[in-house]
Design an enzyme around this catalytic site. Sequence first.
Site, short mmCIF file in Angstrom:
data_model
loop_
_atom_site.label_atom_id
_atom_site.label_comp_id
_atom_site.label_asym_id
_atom_site.label_seq_id
_atom_site.Cartn_x
_atom_site.Cartn_y
_atom_site.Cartn_z
NE ARG A 121 -3.13 0.57 -0.70
CZ ARG A 121 -3.46 0.64 -2.00
NH1 ARG A 121 -3.16 1.73 -2.69
NH2 ARG A 121 -4.05 -0.37 -2.59
CE LYS A 156 -3.55 27.77 -5.90
NZ LYS A 156 -4.56 28.25 -6.87
CE LYS A 188 0.50 34.70 -5.30
NZ LYS A 188 -0.41 33.54 -5.07
CD GLU A 217 -1.66 37.96 -8.05
OE1 GLU A 217 -1.82 36.74 -7.98
OE2 GLU A 217 -2.08 38.78 -7.20
CG ASP A 238 -4.39 36.20 -10.94
OD1 ASP A 238 -4.56 35.02 -11.29
OD2 ASP A 238 -4.90 36.70 -9.92
#
Length: 309
Positions: A121, A156, A188, A217, A238
Amino acid sequence: MSTLPVLDTPSTVTPGLDAAWITRTVRIALDEDLGSAPGRDVTSQATIPPSAAGVAGLVARAGGVVAGLVVVREVLDQVASRLDLASPSVTFHAQDGDAVTAGQVLATLEGPTQVLLVAERTLLNLASRASGVATATHAFAAELAGTGAQVLDTRKTTPGLRALEKYAVRAGGGTNKRMGLYDVAMVKDNHVVAAGSVAAAVAAVRERFPDVQIQVEADTTAQALEALASGADFLLLDNMGPALLAETVAAVREREGRDGVPTHVELEATGNLTLEKAREVAATGVDYLSVGALTHSAPILDLALDLNP
């Protein structure tokens, strides 16, 4: 009867996975499954004598691009050590980055049956996850072929598995951007708010961390040009539609090589990018398409470990 190829190595992907990372991650995964070392598998250890030996095939249940074969040897070695048994031999018939078909045998494992089943597994969890990411990445890479644009991953990722998932992106034909918050600065909107302006944010990073590349960004053409004037190395465009994206790319390209702007500014499109939109977005002239779904939404590739009767 067909003869399976025998390969010297499970991977030619570069850069490869760090050996120390593999060792540490496999140890944590086995602790999860078996309990603290040495741990136990109450079913396999009750029903299979330690002396029993077997042969198993690692098989693709579906077509895709395989990745994660590089962890197989370490999983088997650590399980064998915990059980105080010999480590099975492994013969690879495919390599990370290979396109595989349903039913294809990727590796043959031979040794103590207890080790094979206890390792099953953990081995499958890691390789299936990596293969799913590689398969999703390959779909984008194939769609972008000939456009000059490349598909990028993001941060992510699954906690604890970032190195594996970004390795899988490479295996699928994609590109890694930054590995974390430490190697590339990304300014950002919240950073701009905190610093007071794009120029102030870029200047602060330059002063504190002069060795890192700075990406900014931008949501509009004006923001992109402001970032360029502030000294950004790389722009993240973006959530722009194709028309605005093309307009912004043209405006940036027109300023390249002038007034201290580099001769080529790397441009990345991001935000709700799908496979269906990929070529249209690439046609705007961006260098990269950033796709979080490569790692946060890719389904696993179904792999199995089949013990011979």
